[in-house]
Structures are given as C-alpha cells and as structure tokens.
Design a protein around this motif. Structure first.
Motif, mmCIF file in Angstrom:
data_model
loop_
_atom_site.group_PDB
_atom_site.id
_atom_site.type_symbol
_atom_site.label_atom_id
_atom_site.label_comp_id
_atom_site.label_asym_id
_atom_site.label_seq_id
_atom_site.Cartn_x
_atom_site.Cartn_y
_atom_site.Cartn_z
ATOM 1 N N LEU A 295 0.832 -1.209 0.000
ATOM 2 C CA LEU A 295 0.000 0.000 0.000
ATOM 3 C C LEU A 295 0.864 1.255 0.000
ATOM 4 O O LEU A 295 0.559 2.236 -0.686
ATOM 5 C CB LEU A 295 -0.918 -0.028 1.218
ATOM 6 C CG LEU A 295 -2.137 0.860 1.216
ATOM 7 C CD1 LEU A 295 -3.038 0.552 0.038
ATOM 8 C CD2 LEU A 295 -2.905 0.673 2.519
ATOM 9 N N GLY A 296 1.966 1.203 0.734
ATOM 10 C CA GLY A 296 2.882 2.334 0.789
ATOM 11 C C GLY A 296 3.486 2.679 -0.561
ATOM 12 O O GLY A 296 3.870 3.823 -0.810
ATOM 13 N N GLU A 297 3.572 1.704 -1.450
ATOM 14 C CA GLU A 297 4.084 1.938 -2.800
ATOM 15 C C GLU A 297 3.055 2.612 -3.693
ATOM 16 O O GLU A 297 3.398 3.203 -4.711
ATOM 17 C CB GLU A 297 4.505 0.608 -3.443
ATOM 18 C CG GLU A 297 5.649 -0.081 -2.747
ATOM 19 C CD GLU A 297 6.984 0.618 -2.985
ATOM 20 O OE1 GLU A 297 7.186 1.160 -4.086
ATOM 21 O OE2 GLU A 297 7.806 0.629 -2.056
ATOM 22 N N VAL A 298 1.783 2.511 -3.310
ATOM 23 C CA VAL A 298 0.697 3.032 -4.133
ATOM 24 C C VAL A 298 0.364 4.480 -3.775
ATOM 25 O O VAL A 298 0.014 5.277 -4.629
ATOM 26 C CB VAL A 298 -0.560 2.142 -3.990
ATOM 27 C CG1 VAL A 298 -1.733 2.715 -4.748
ATOM 28 C CG2 VAL A 298 -0.259 0.721 -4.442
ATOM 29 N N GLY A 299 0.448 4.802 -2.506
ATOM 30 C CA GLY A 299 0.100 6.145 -2.063
ATOM 31 C C GLY A 299 0.045 6.214 -0.554
ATOM 32 O O GLY A 299 0.434 5.271 0.141
ATOM 33 N N ARG A 300 -0.461 7.343 -0.056
ATOM 34 C CA ARG A 300 -0.541 7.531 1.386
ATOM 35 C C ARG A 300 -1.992 7.777 1.800
ATOM 36 O O ARG A 300 -2.489 8.902 1.700
ATOM 37 C CB ARG A 300 0.335 8.696 1.816
ATOM 38 C CG ARG A 300 0.354 8.820 3.318
ATOM 39 C CD ARG A 300 1.370 9.791 3.777
ATOM 40 N NE ARG A 300 1.384 9.749 5.237
ATOM 41 C CZ ARG A 300 1.801 10.737 5.986
ATOM 42 N NH1 ARG A 300 2.260 11.827 5.430
ATOM 43 N NH2 ARG A 300 1.781 10.630 7.285
ATOM 44 N N PRO A 301 -2.661 6.727 2.277
ATOM 45 C CA PRO A 301 -4.038 6.909 2.728
ATOM 46 C C PRO A 301 -4.090 7.686 4.048
ATOM 47 O O PRO A 301 -3.099 7.744 4.772
ATOM 48 C CB PRO A 301 -4.539 5.480 2.921
ATOM 49 C CG PRO A 301 -3.328 4.636 3.037
ATOM 50 C CD PRO A 301 -2.205 5.359 2.361
#
Length: 177
Positions: A116-122
C-alpha cells in the motif's frame, strides 16, 4: 472437518461488516475498499456492493497484490503475481479498508501495508476479515471481523467462495490438539 460458517452465515457477516465500516467512517464518501487476492478480492467486491446498496452510490474498490512484499517468498512455491487494481480516485488521503479472508499470523497484512505504501498515502488504513483465527506473530488486529474462530495451530481454516470454489463456506480442518 467441520463447517464453521455456512453460505448464509457468510452473507450475514459481510452485511454486518459493511454496516460497521459505514458507521465507523460516517458514511462512504472517503472510503476505498481494497481486497487481497484471491479470496479477499472477492470479499471486497461483495462488501463494496453491499455498501453501495446501503449508501445508494458506487463505492470505490479494487485489489492489492502483496506477492512481492511477502517475507516468505523463498519458503513458498512460486506463484503468479495477481493484478493490483486501484480505483481511479486512488487512495491518497482516503480511508482504505483492506479486506482479507483469514487473519492468522499477521504477515499477509504486514505485506499489504508495505504494498500500500508503494501506491500512495491513505489517511487511515482499516482491516476487515471474514475470519480471525488467532495465533498472531505480529502486533496486528482487525477492525472488523466476521467471526472469531479459535483454532489450534495444527488446524487450518479453509474459506471457499462461489467465485473460485463454487460454494460459500468456511471449514476447519484437522484435529484440535
């Protein structure tokens, strides 16, 4: 082998989880649902559909492959990388609900957090699982649980879903001790 959850039990659990997610997040406006393939992806699609029917609008949902982020790649037989499908709205600044079928050691969820950290910052990451069987090896817990199933480490929990297995059920296999 004993059936722990029938198709009707699974349906009720997913409906309850959907309501709990909406209640905790004060609606669906900032929610993105991501399922961990294979069965978590199917559960995520079902939960998004239930929430959509409750809210009267489409819920952003997709899948998050964690294969390359696992810490046991060398210990397992190679498997094909599953697709990651992030909704067009993305995850940046949103409340991401990760969905998986069984929570056991916590290692799959740790890998999902890395992916998830590679995709963006929720803004937040919450976890929903159909079954929590205990025996955690990492300090990870689910925010939403369909059913807690205490098991021995000698047992296994098998989730079958119509989309992949032709039937909805959760079975505990093996002897208790």
């Amino acid at each position: 082998m004993s059936v722990a959850l029938s198709a009707q039990d699974i349906s009720r659990a997913l409906t309850r989880i959907s309501h709990e997610i909406l209640e905790k997040n004060h609606g669906s406006s900032e929610i993105t649902v991501l399922g961990i393939p294979t069965r978590g992806a199917h559960l995520a699609a079902r939960i998004a559909a239930i929430m959509s029917s409750i809210e009267g609008k489409e819920i952003a949902h997709g899948t998050l492959d964690i294969t390359l982020y696992r810490d046991d790649l060398r210990l397992r037989a190679p498997r094909a990388i599953m697709p990651t499908s992030i909704p067009p709205i993305g995850i940046q600044g949103r409340d991401v609900i990760l969905i998986d079928d069984v929570l056991y050691s916590g290692r799959t969820i740790r890998a999902a957090l890395d992916a998830l950290g590679e995709v963006g910052r929720p803004r937040t990451v919450q976890l929903a699982v159909l079954v929590d069987r205990g025996h955690r090896q990492l300090p990870i817990r689910a925010d939403f649980v369909g059913k807690n199933l205490p098991t021995s480490e000698k047992q296994s929990v098998r989730v079958s879903l119509t989309e992949t297995d032709g039937v909805d059920e959760v079975v505990i296999e093996g002897e208790a001790n």
